[in-house]
Design an enzyme around this catalytic site. Structure first.
Site, PDB file in Angstrom:
ATOM      1  N   SER A 144       0.878  -1.158   0.000  1.00 15.06           N
ATOM      2  CA  SER A 144       0.000   0.000   0.000  1.00 15.06           C
ATOM      3  C   SER A 144       0.921   1.215   0.000  1.00 15.06           C
ATOM      4  O   SER A 144       1.936   1.243  -0.718  1.00 15.06           O
ATOM      5  CB  SER A 144      -0.931  -0.042   1.217  1.00 15.06           C
ATOM      6  OG  SER A 144      -1.785   1.058   1.233  1.00 15.06           O
ATOM      7  N   TYR A 158      -4.666   7.806  -6.444  1.00 16.64           N
ATOM      8  CA  TYR A 158      -3.718   6.886  -5.808  1.00 16.64           C
ATOM      9  C   TYR A 158      -4.204   6.429  -4.436  1.00 16.64           C
ATOM     10  O   TYR A 158      -4.177   5.231  -4.122  1.00 16.64           O
ATOM     11  CB  TYR A 158      -2.375   7.591  -5.695  1.00 16.64           C
ATOM     12  CG  TYR A 158      -1.242   6.756  -5.167  1.00 16.64           C
ATOM     13  CD1 TYR A 158      -0.813   5.607  -5.833  1.00 16.64           C
ATOM     14  CD2 TYR A 158      -0.547   7.138  -4.009  1.00 16.64           C
ATOM     15  CE1 TYR A 158       0.262   4.871  -5.354  1.00 16.64           C
ATOM     16  CE2 TYR A 158       0.525   6.406  -3.535  1.00 16.64           C
ATOM     17  CZ  TYR A 158       0.924   5.269  -4.205  1.00 16.64           C
ATOM     18  OH  TYR A 158       1.987   4.536  -3.730  1.00 16.64           O
ATOM     19  N   LYS A 162      -4.816   2.646  -3.055  1.00 19.38           N
ATOM     20  CA  LYS A 162      -4.016   2.083  -1.961  1.00 19.38           C
ATOM     21  C   LYS A 162      -4.874   1.789  -0.720  1.00 19.38           C
ATOM     22  O   LYS A 162      -4.553   0.894   0.053  1.00 19.38           O
ATOM     23  CB  LYS A 162      -2.842   3.010  -1.631  1.00 19.38           C
ATOM     24  CG  LYS A 162      -1.777   3.045  -2.737  1.00 19.38           C
ATOM     25  CD  LYS A 162      -1.185   1.660  -3.019  1.00 19.38           C
ATOM     26  CE  LYS A 162       0.045   1.720  -3.896  1.00 19.38           C
ATOM     27  NZ  LYS A 162       0.603   0.394  -4.223  1.00 19.38           N
TER      28      LYS A 162
HETATM   29  N1  NAP Z   1       8.412   5.213  -4.317  1.00 19.42           N
HETATM   30  C1  NAP Z   1       7.605   5.709  -3.379  1.00 19.42           C
HETATM   31  O1  NAP Z   1       7.776   6.853  -2.898  1.00 19.42           O
HETATM   32  C2  NAP Z   1       6.470   4.877  -2.853  1.00 19.42           C
HETATM   33  C3  NAP Z   1       5.789   5.335  -1.701  1.00 19.42           C
HETATM   34  C4  NAP Z   1       4.722   4.587  -1.209  1.00 19.42           C
HETATM   35  C5  NAP Z   1       4.355   3.397  -1.834  1.00 19.42           C
HETATM   36  N2  NAP Z   1       5.029   2.970  -2.940  1.00 19.42           N
HETATM   37  C6  NAP Z   1       4.591   1.713  -3.552  1.00 19.42           C
HETATM   38  O2  NAP Z   1       5.673   0.803  -3.550  1.00 19.42           O
HETATM   39  C7  NAP Z   1       5.592  -0.064  -4.692  1.00 19.42           C
HETATM   40  C8  NAP Z   1       6.912  -0.013  -5.467  1.00 19.42           C
HETATM   41  O3  NAP Z   1       7.069   1.326  -5.943  1.00 19.42           O
HETATM   42  P1  NAP Z   1       8.412   1.855  -6.614  1.00 19.42           P
HETATM   43  O4  NAP Z   1       8.519   3.278  -6.246  1.00 19.42           O
HETATM   44  O5  NAP Z   1       9.522   0.910  -6.338  1.00 19.42           O
HETATM   45  O6  NAP Z   1       7.984   1.797  -8.161  1.00 19.42           O
HETATM   46  P2  NAP Z   1       8.837   1.712  -9.518  1.00 19.42           P
HETATM   47  O7  NAP Z   1      10.292   1.863  -9.281  1.00 19.42           O
HETATM   48  O8  NAP Z   1       8.167   2.623 -10.485  1.00 19.42           O
HETATM   49  O9  NAP Z   1       8.561   0.213  -9.978  1.00 19.42           O
HETATM   50  C9  NAP Z   1       7.289  -0.202 -10.331  1.00 19.42           C
HETATM   51  C10 NAP Z   1       7.371  -1.616 -10.826  1.00 19.42           C
HETATM   52  O10 NAP Z   1       6.054  -2.070 -11.155  1.00 19.42           O
HETATM   53  C11 NAP Z   1       6.051  -2.580 -12.487  1.00 19.42           C
HETATM   54  N3  NAP Z   1       4.741  -2.359 -13.078  1.00 19.42           N
HETATM   55  C12 NAP Z   1       4.098  -1.176 -13.212  1.00 19.42           C
HETATM   56  N4  NAP Z   1       2.942  -1.345 -13.865  1.00 19.42           N
HETATM   57  C13 NAP Z   1       2.843  -2.676 -14.134  1.00 19.42           C
HETATM   58  C14 NAP Z   1       1.880  -3.479 -14.799  1.00 19.42           C
HETATM   59  N5  NAP Z   1       0.778  -2.953 -15.356  1.00 19.42           N
HETATM   60  N6  NAP Z   1       2.108  -4.815 -14.896  1.00 19.42           N
HETATM   61  C15 NAP Z   1       3.224  -5.351 -14.362  1.00 19.42           C
HETATM   62  N7  NAP Z   1       4.166  -4.653 -13.720  1.00 19.42           N
HETATM   63  C16 NAP Z   1       3.982  -3.322 -13.619  1.00 19.42           C
HETATM   64  C17 NAP Z   1       7.176  -1.803 -13.192  1.00 19.42           C
HETATM   65  O11 NAP Z   1       7.700  -2.448 -14.336  1.00 19.42           O
HETATM   66  P3  NAP Z   1       7.124  -2.187 -15.831  1.00 19.42           P
HETATM   67  O12 NAP Z   1       6.844  -0.712 -15.929  1.00 19.42           O
HETATM   68  O13 NAP Z   1       8.200  -2.667 -16.732  1.00 19.42           O
HETATM   69  O14 NAP Z   1       5.883  -2.999 -15.926  1.00 19.42           O
HETATM   70  C18 NAP Z   1       8.217  -1.773 -12.079  1.00 19.42           C
HETATM   71  O15 NAP Z   1       8.910  -2.999 -12.034  1.00 19.42           O
HETATM   72  C19 NAP Z   1       4.398   0.440  -5.502  1.00 19.42           C
HETATM   73  O16 NAP Z   1       3.256  -0.329  -5.190  1.00 19.42           O
HETATM   74  C20 NAP Z   1       4.212   1.869  -5.011  1.00 19.42           C
HETATM   75  O17 NAP Z   1       2.914   2.333  -5.186  1.00 19.42           O
HETATM   76  C21 NAP Z   1       6.079   3.682  -3.457  1.00 19.42           C
END
Ligand code: NAP
Length: 274
Positions: A144, A158, A162
């Site tokens: 989340s 978003y 979440k």
């Molecule tokens: N970064 C933050 O500040 C933050 C804060 C709170 C929560 N989160 C959560 O933590 C998790 C990881 O985030 P992150 O920041 O590490 O993101 P990220 O670096 O953008 O990575 C996202 C990953 O999800 C894959 N993805 C996206 N859409 C997809 C789809 N339709 N089918 C299959 N794979 C898909 C992407 O690969 P492809 O694009 O190649 O498919 C990538 O591997 C997410 O759920 C995010 O919402 C992040």
């Protein structure tokens, strides 16, 4: 928990936090499978994992799939778990965020966000849970966000998705506990990943000011908190101090309520059996 010989499937394992978790679990001897759409990132990640493997028997695999599509999600999990390689742990880290003023956000953003953040999580979970129930063991970890319990300006799309992940996971935890399957929810803070860089282009001024001057943490730190949370079977994995404080303020003594619910559920199951 010992990760040796455990098969861990990580969605979104080719980037950001998911990739950092994949690295740590590979170093701890797990069989790691990652799912995302872009093949070149998947290949690059598997090559990196190969260089970190702890033992030669580890299986490190990837599968390209758009997890917003049920058939693709089903096929990815089925292919990765073929040849007697059932999933021990599913980590749903794939996600997407696009902030903006509600009146400016097109409906498409609401659909896309819900499709990947919520339905993507639901689909993979739906595929693995029957096998886990059959084996009476398993672990599902759903991502989340702090925006998944504390809604904020600019996050109408978003936060809704979440919150949905959190609601789904809380109910799922209660249903799967009697089957020996654990469910955790991760609420990461702002983390320096490609997603945050993408989001930052669209954040309204109000959203940026509400976020305060706190700088983003690293994917490696969040990943370590996730792995430690799994080891301790923590229901809520909240990698930042601020996040834990906000969670307490907004949720109160939720652990007590969960204990009570689990008690009633166990009683109902005993009555059903009698
Ligand atoms: N970064 C933050 O500040 C933050 C804060 C709170 C929560 N989160 C959560 O933590 C998790 C990881 O985030 P992150 O920041 O590490 O993101 P990220 O670096 O953008 O990575 C996202 C990953 O999800 C894959 N993805 C996206 N859409 C997809 C789809 N339709 N089918 C299959 N794979 C898909 C992407 O690969 P492809 O694009 O190649 O498919 C990538 O591997 C997410 O759920 C995010 O919402 C992040």
């Amino acid at each position: 928990m010992d990760f040796h010989n455990r098969h861990v499937i990580i969605t979104g394992g080719s980037s950001g936090i998911g990739r950092a978790v994949a690295r740590l679990l590979t170093q701890r001897g797990a069989d790691v499978s990652i799912i995302a759409r872009r093949q070149e990132l998947l290949d690059e990640t598997v090559a990196e994992l190969e260089s970190l493997r702890e033992n030669p028997a580890q299986r490190l695999m990837s599968h390209s799939a758009d997890l917003t599509e049920w058939e693709q999600a089903r096929k990815a999990i089925t292919d990765l778990t073929a040849n007697d390689h059932p999933p021990d742990i599913l980590i749903n880290a794939a996600g997407f965020a696009h902030p903006g003023y509600f009146e400016d956000l097109p409906l498409e953003i609401f659909h896309t966000t819900m499709d990947i953040d919520y339905f993507g999580t639901l689909y993979t979970t739906k595929v693995v849970v029957p096998t886990m129930i059959e084996r009476r063991s398993g672990y599902v970890v759903n991502f989340s966000s702090i925006a998944g319990f504390l809604s904020a300006f600019g996050y109408t799309a978003y936060s809704a998705a979440k919150f949905a992940v959190r609601g789904f996971s809380d109910a799922l935890r209660q249903e799967l506990k009697p089957h020996g399957i654990h469910v955790s929810i991760v609420f990461p803070p702002d983390t320096d990943t490609p997603q945050l860089h993408y989001e930052n282009q669209f954040k309204p001024l109000e959203t940026r000011l509400l976020g305060g001057p706190v700088s983003a943490t690293t994917a490696d730190k969040v990943a370590l908190a996730v792995v430690r949370g799994i080891e301790r079977k923590k229901t809520y994995i909240i990698p930042s101090f601020d996040g834990r404080l906000y969670f307490l303020l907004f949720n109160g003594p939720v652990g007590l309520l969960q204990w009570y619910c689990d008690h009633i559920i166990a009683k109902a199951r005993r009555e059903r059996r009698a």
